[in-house]
Design a protein around this motif. Structure first.
Motif, PDB file in Angstrom:
ATOM      1  N   ASP A 132       0.825  -1.213   0.000  1.00 39.36           N
ATOM      2  CA  ASP A 132       0.000   0.000   0.000  1.00 39.36           C
ATOM      3  C   ASP A 132       0.857   1.261   0.000  1.00 39.36           C
ATOM      4  O   ASP A 132       0.358   2.364   0.225  1.00 39.36           O
ATOM      5  N   SER A 133       2.151   1.113  -0.266  1.00 39.31           N
ATOM      6  CA  SER A 133       3.069   2.249  -0.286  1.00 39.31           C
ATOM      7  C   SER A 133       3.546   2.504  -1.709  1.00 39.31           C
ATOM      8  O   SER A 133       4.376   1.779  -2.234  1.00 39.31           O
ATOM      9  N   GLY A 134       2.971   3.525  -2.349  1.00 39.48           N
ATOM     10  CA  GLY A 134       3.443   3.903  -3.678  1.00 39.48           C
ATOM     11  C   GLY A 134       2.412   3.716  -4.771  1.00 39.48           C
ATOM     12  O   GLY A 134       1.198   3.754  -4.547  1.00 39.48           O
ATOM     13  N   GLY A 135       2.918   3.492  -5.973  1.00 34.68           N
ATOM     14  CA  GLY A 135       2.095   3.427  -7.161  1.00 34.68           C
ATOM     15  C   GLY A 135       1.011   2.372  -7.165  1.00 34.68           C
ATOM     16  O   GLY A 135      -0.021   2.562  -7.833  1.00 34.68           O
ATOM     17  N   PRO A 136       1.176   1.222  -6.473  1.00 31.74           N
ATOM     18  CA  PRO A 136       0.086   0.234  -6.480  1.00 31.74           C
ATOM     19  C   PRO A 136      -1.260   0.791  -6.024  1.00 31.74           C
ATOM     20  O   PRO A 136      -2.305   0.266  -6.420  1.00 31.74           O
ATOM     21  N   ASN A 137      -1.258   1.850  -5.217  1.00 30.32           N
ATOM     22  CA  ASN A 137      -2.528   2.489  -4.843  1.00 30.32           C
ATOM     23  C   ASN A 137      -3.306   2.881  -6.087  1.00 30.32           C
ATOM     24  O   ASN A 137      -4.512   2.641  -6.200  1.00 30.32           O
ATOM     25  N   ASP A 138      -2.627   3.534  -7.038  1.00 32.29           N
ATOM     26  CA  ASP A 138      -3.278   3.988  -8.257  1.00 32.29           C
ATOM     27  C   ASP A 138      -3.698   2.815  -9.135  1.00 32.29           C
ATOM     28  O   ASP A 138      -4.801   2.792  -9.692  1.00 32.29           O
ATOM     29  N   ILE A 139      -2.802   1.829  -9.275  1.00 38.13           N
ATOM     30  CA  ILE A 139      -3.074   0.707 -10.173  1.00 38.13           C
ATOM     31  C   ILE A 139      -4.267  -0.113  -9.674  1.00 38.13           C
ATOM     32  O   ILE A 139      -5.191  -0.422 -10.441  1.00 38.13           O
ATOM     33  N   VAL A 140      -4.267  -0.462  -8.397  1.00 37.03           N
ATOM     34  CA  VAL A 140      -5.349  -1.299  -7.862  1.00 37.03           C
ATOM     35  C   VAL A 140      -6.665  -0.532  -7.851  1.00 37.03           C
ATOM     36  O   VAL A 140      -7.737  -1.097  -8.107  1.00 37.03           O
ATOM     37  N   GLU A 141      -6.603   0.782  -7.586  1.00 40.47           N
ATOM     38  CA  GLU A 141      -7.831   1.584  -7.626  1.00 40.47           C
ATOM     39  C   GLU A 141      -8.408   1.609  -9.035  1.00 40.47           C
ATOM     40  O   GLU A 141      -9.606   1.447  -9.242  1.00 40.47           O
ATOM     41  N   ARG A 142      -7.545   1.805 -10.034  1.00 38.61           N
ATOM     42  CA  ARG A 142      -8.023   1.896 -11.417  1.00 38.61           C
ATOM     43  C   ARG A 142      -8.458   0.542 -11.947  1.00 38.61           C
ATOM     44  O   ARG A 142      -9.483   0.438 -12.629  1.00 38.61           O
ATOM     45  N   CYS A 143      -7.686  -0.499 -11.658  1.00 41.80           N
ATOM     46  CA  CYS A 143      -7.955  -1.810 -12.256  1.00 41.80           C
ATOM     47  C   CYS A 143      -8.912  -2.670 -11.427  1.00 41.80           C
ATOM     48  O   CYS A 143      -9.538  -3.588 -11.970  1.00 41.80           O
ATOM     49  N   GLY A 144      -9.017  -2.407 -10.128  1.00 45.06           N
ATOM     50  CA  GLY A 144      -9.886  -3.225  -9.289  1.00 45.06           C
ATOM     51  C   GLY A 144      -9.499  -4.682  -9.300  1.00 45.06           C
ATOM     52  O   GLY A 144     -10.354  -5.580  -9.279  1.00 45.06           O
ATOM     53  N   ASN A 145      -8.179  -4.946  -9.287  1.00 47.31           N
ATOM     54  CA  ASN A 145      -7.706  -6.314  -9.526  1.00 47.31           C
ATOM     55  C   ASN A 145      -7.005  -6.950  -8.339  1.00 47.31           C
ATOM     56  O   ASN A 145      -6.224  -7.882  -8.522  1.00 47.31           O
ATOM     57  N   GLY A 146      -7.275  -6.476  -7.119  1.00 45.96           N
ATOM     58  CA  GLY A 146      -6.632  -7.123  -5.987  1.00 45.96           C
ATOM     59  C   GLY A 146      -6.742  -6.344  -4.701  1.00 45.96           C
ATOM     60  O   GLY A 146      -7.630  -5.499  -4.535  1.00 45.96           O
ATOM     61  N   ARG A 147      -5.804  -6.609  -3.804  1.00 44.86           N
ATOM     62  CA  ARG A 147      -5.825  -6.024  -2.461  1.00 44.86           C
ATOM     63  C   ARG A 147      -4.517  -5.307  -2.178  1.00 44.86           C
ATOM     64  O   ARG A 147      -3.439  -5.746  -2.608  1.00 44.86           O
ATOM     65  N   LEU A 148      -4.598  -4.229  -1.402  1.00 53.61           N
ATOM     66  CA  LEU A 148      -3.421  -3.531  -0.906  1.00 53.61           C
ATOM     67  C   LEU A 148      -3.185  -3.924   0.538  1.00 53.61           C
ATOM     68  O   LEU A 148      -4.139  -4.080   1.312  1.00 53.61           O
ATOM     69  N   VAL A 149      -1.901  -4.066   0.924  1.00 54.59           N
ATOM     70  CA  VAL A 149      -1.569  -4.496   2.281  1.00 54.59           C
ATOM     71  C   VAL A 149      -0.382  -3.703   2.807  1.00 54.59           C
ATOM     72  O   VAL A 149       0.408  -3.148   2.036  1.00 54.59           O
ATOM     73  N   ASN A 150      -0.271  -3.683   4.118  1.00 55.76           N
ATOM     74  CA  ASN A 150       0.913  -3.129   4.763  1.00 55.76           C
ATOM     75  C   ASN A 150       2.071  -4.100   4.523  1.00 55.76           C
ATOM     76  O   ASN A 150       2.022  -5.250   4.959  1.00 55.76           O
ATOM     77  N   PRO A 151       3.144  -3.678   3.828  1.00 57.62           N
ATOM     78  CA  PRO A 151       4.203  -4.624   3.458  1.00 57.62           C
ATOM     79  C   PRO A 151       5.032  -5.108   4.644  1.00 57.62           C
ATOM     80  O   PRO A 151       5.829  -6.025   4.486  1.00 57.62           O
ATOM     81  N   GLN A 152       4.844  -4.485   5.797  1.00 50.31           N
ATOM     82  CA  GLN A 152       5.605  -4.917   6.970  1.00 50.31           C
ATOM     83  C   GLN A 152       4.759  -5.760   7.925  1.00 50.31           C
ATOM     84  O   GLN A 152       5.185  -6.043   9.045  1.00 50.31           O
ATOM     85  N   ASN A 153       3.569  -6.160   7.459  1.00 52.75           N
ATOM     86  CA  ASN A 153       2.689  -6.996   8.270  1.00 52.75           C
ATOM     87  C   ASN A 153       2.503  -8.344   7.575  1.00 52.75           C
ATOM     88  O   ASN A 153       1.666  -8.480   6.683  1.00 52.75           O
ATOM     89  N   PRO A 154       3.287  -9.368   7.965  1.00 51.46           N
ATOM     90  CA  PRO A 154       3.214 -10.659   7.258  1.00 51.46           C
ATOM     91  C   PRO A 154       1.850 -11.316   7.362  1.00 51.46           C
ATOM     92  O   PRO A 154       1.404 -11.989   6.422  1.00 51.46           O
ATOM     93  N   ASP A 155       1.154 -11.110   8.470  1.00 56.10           N
ATOM     94  CA  ASP A 155      -0.168 -11.728   8.621  1.00 56.10           C
ATOM     95  C   ASP A 155      -1.172 -11.105   7.648  1.00 56.10           C
ATOM     96  O   ASP A 155      -2.033 -11.799   7.109  1.00 56.10           O
ATOM     97  N   ALA A 156      -1.046  -9.785   7.416  1.00 58.59           N
ATOM     98  CA  ALA A 156      -1.944  -9.123   6.463  1.00 58.59           C
ATOM     99  C   ALA A 156      -1.664  -9.596   5.040  1.00 58.59           C
ATOM    100  O   ALA A 156      -2.591  -9.798   4.248  1.00 58.59           O
TER     101      ALA A 156
END
Length: 693
Positions: free
Chosen positions: A364-388
């Protein structure tokens, strides 16, 4: 047009690039080569040179000083510098002076000065700035990644002293690049509005979002190959299980050991899925650069710690043309693509995954915010949270309906990321930069038209084209937009739709104002307006009070601005008075704008689109009968109410035409931009009749 790209990092050649061979031979080279290929197809550009550093090294003869012809319009120029060998990115700064001298000598020998320099990474910007100072050639800067973001993502205090010093030096070089560049190309809103904002030389008016394209046709049609099956399957006890796939260089910021940790900690994933990590090409780990070797050992240690043998594949090598088949290997097994980077400036691999039909789980840090919002193709996660990370992967793998929805939306939406349009937009910006500055200072327009963007100005391509033709003839009419979008988002959508360049942008629901500079490309923020609305604005206190109001949910971080707090509220018509009462009970006051039945913006009391237009009228010394405003929805009410000559386009929402306070407005018969033209003509006709009677 003659364009020179400057790129000093990594092992750059025209074909068969061995990505991951060094920490610096990564996505920026792919970006540059594909951008240049697209630019070479545009008629506006007749010559392109990629200027890079020539060196002698164990990596091969291809990188020696000299030239490499790519095509009729394109060549790679390798310039020798003071030090003959390969240098890592941390040491390139020592060679920028000798590289700039060599490039300037070469340019002088060409007899024709380039129209534009395009610098990739900050060391290249140092070179471009030196040449600009001596020749006046404008330069564009693309950062690709930023030191301040890396410093924030890592435990800086725990780094070796030499690494800390190198990172601080890089940040200072980036600060100079931001200050000296004529224009900055960002790949996402996160980069433009969050990452660059961490720098003291941040100037939002110099930044443009031009999303990178990607050559995706080969990914859409790809199938697994025997070579890829033989490369991956031997690692896996049951190679037909769903595959969580990662493709990235093994550098710290890509955070690959965390993905192994997430997989290893999840009982469900270990039992029901496989993990495949394609981490560049290597022969022997001990021969790798120290950072690459360290990350590979962390990956292998995590595999060993969780006893994941037979469940994780980490192939040693692959060819560039294997990559589409690797995505297909995961797709046909109903897998998911994972990008757990600590920060991802853009995320080309996410586009490749989307084109391949793979859902994504991304940082959820950086450009994937824009890509996932536009494409609706997945989930954003905190990259430092392995359980998430594990939970997001499991949720998509376990729900076939969810998997199919992400897959279908991704393959449909990814076509928006196109190199042709990227190259055309960059070329138009370059042409405006290299043109003579327009005489804008001191010009006072006779009339001003202010339009909302979404579903007013935009929404119909034929209407936009008609508006552009009409606007070109309106020499005495200044054109402005007023929008709920951020400044960068507004400019991005206008450029994508090929709308006219506005001379003024009122953004973030009237809380920010920007004026076009004489160069016709960059904008300057209206600081007087910011000071005006700042009075009495208690942002932190308002945020705390709104957090305790259960009927609303905050919008994403990118929608929050210095003078705007944005929320979602579904179908509650009484929300605005109840919110005012709630804030008053907490000793607070704000302007509250509710639109489209669900969007809620909280602004300073003095801020709104209408108040911003009042500021423009005073500054431009325009009477009411020389100002027009056009809108379609609830967040335009303040603007339409404050302008006597207001226009409601036919495709309006939120019952605008029925509001008593908008009875003075003209309701157009035409939709979108044609409705704007119709409304302006209507009010001009009334004015003409009034003068003749």
């Amino acid at each position: 047009m003659f364009v020179v790209h400057i790129a000093l990092q990594g092992c750059l050649k025209s074909r068969d690039v061995e990505y991951g061979m060094t920490p610096d031979t990564g996505g920026h080279i792919k970006y540059l080569l594909e951008l240049v290929e697209a630019q070479a197809k545009t008629s506006a550009i007749d010559r392109i040179v990629i200027a890079t550093r020539g060196f002698d090294s164990v990596y091969g003869e291809a990188y020696r000083a000299g030239t490499e012809r790519i095509g009729p319009k394109v060549e790679i120029l390798r310039i020798a510098t003071a030090q003959p060998g390969y240098l890592a990115k941390e040491d390139i700064w020592t060679e920028t002076e000798s590289f700039a001298a060599g490039l300037e000598d070469w340019l002088r020998a060409q007899g024709a000065r380039p129209d534009l320099l395009h610098a990739h990474y900050a060391d290249a910007a140092t070179v471009a700035a030196a040449i600009r100072r001596r020749t006046g050639t404008p330069f564009v800067f693309t950062a690709h990644s930023l030191g301040r973001i890396k410093k924030k993502a890592v435990r800086f205090a725990e780094l070796p002293a030499q690494t800390r010093s190198s990172l601080d030096r890089r940040i200072e070089i980036e600060e100079r690049a931001l200050d000296e560049a004529d224009l900055i190309i960002a790949s996402s809103r996160d980069e433009a509005e969050v990452q660059y904002a961490a720098y003291r030389n941040y100037d939002p008016g110099k930044i443009r979002i031009v999303e990178p394209g990607s050559d995706l046709a080969v990914y859409r049609s790809a199938q697994p190959t025997r070579r890829v099956e033989d490369m991956i399957a031997p690692f896996l006890r049951d190679p037909d299980k769903p595959v969580i796939l990662a493709i990235a260089r093994p550098v710290a910021k890509k955070n690959l050991p965390m993905l192994v940790e997430a997989f290893g900690r999840s009982d469900w994933l270990r039992e029901n899925a496989n993990l495949v990590i394609v981490a560049g090409t290597r022969r022997d780990i001990d021969e790798l650069d120290p950072e690459l070797a360290g990350e590979m050992r962390r990956i292998l240690n995590a595999i060993d710690r969780h006893d994941l043998y037979g469940k994780v594949a980490v192939p040693k090598s692959h060819r560039p043309d294997d990559v589409p088949a690797i995505y297909a290997f995961s797709r046909i097994r109903g897998g998911v693509f994972a990008n757990p980077a600590l920060n991802e400036p853009f995320g080309l691999t996410l586009l490749e995954a989307a084109a391949s039909g793979l859902p994504v789980v991304a940082t959820d840090s950086g450009g994937p915010n824009d890509i996932v919002e536009r494409c609706g193709n997945g989930r954003l996660v905190n990259p430092q949270n392995p359980d998430a990370i594990a939970e997001a992967c499991r949720d998509i793998l376990i729900d076939r309906g969810l998997w199919q929805g992400h897959s279908t939306r991704g393959t449909e939406a990814v076509s928006a990321y196109d190199w042709k349009s990227h190259a055309e937009r960059c070329t138009k910006l370059a042409a405006r930069l290299s043109a003579e500055p327009k005489k804008r200072e001191g010009r006072r327009p006779r009339q001003l038209l202010v339009c909302d963007i979404d579903n007013t100005l935009t929404g119909s391509i034929p209407c936009i084209k008609a508006f552009r033709r009409w606007h070109e003839r309106e020499t005495d009419l200044s054109f402005a937009v007023a929008t709920g979008r951020s400044f960068h988002s507004a400019l991005s959508i206008l450029e994508q739709q090929d709308a006219p360049y506005p001379e003024i942008i009122v953004s973030s629901v009237g809380s920010e104002i920007y004026w076009l500079e004489p160069n016709g490309v960059t904008y300057r923020r209206d600081e007087a307006w910011s000071r005006t609305i700042a009075k009495g604005w208690r942002r932190s206190a308002l945020a705390r009070a709104l957090d305790s109001f259960e009927a609303i949910l905050p919008q994403g971080p990118l929608e929050q601005r210095a003078f705007k707090l944005s929320y979602l509220s579904e179908g509650d018509r009484s929300i605005v008075p109840r919110l005012h009462a709630h804030l008053q009970a907490n000793g607070l006051a704000a302007s509250i704008i509710h639109s489209h039945g669900r969007y809620l913006d909280v602004l300073p009391v003095a801020a709104s689109k209408g108040a911003a237009i009042g500021h423009l009228k005073r500054r431009l010394k325009l009477a009411d009968d020389n100002v027009f405003a056009a809108g379609d929805s609830g967040n335009d009410i303040e603007m339409l109410r404050s302008v006597p000559q207001s226009i409601i386009v036919a495709n309006y929402s939120d019952s605008l035409a029925a509001r008593p306070d908008l009875a003075h407005s003209y309701v157009a018969r035409n939709t979108h931009a044609l409705g704007i033209i119709e409304g302006v003509k209507h009010f001009r006709s009334l004015s003409t009749r009034a003068r003749t009677h």
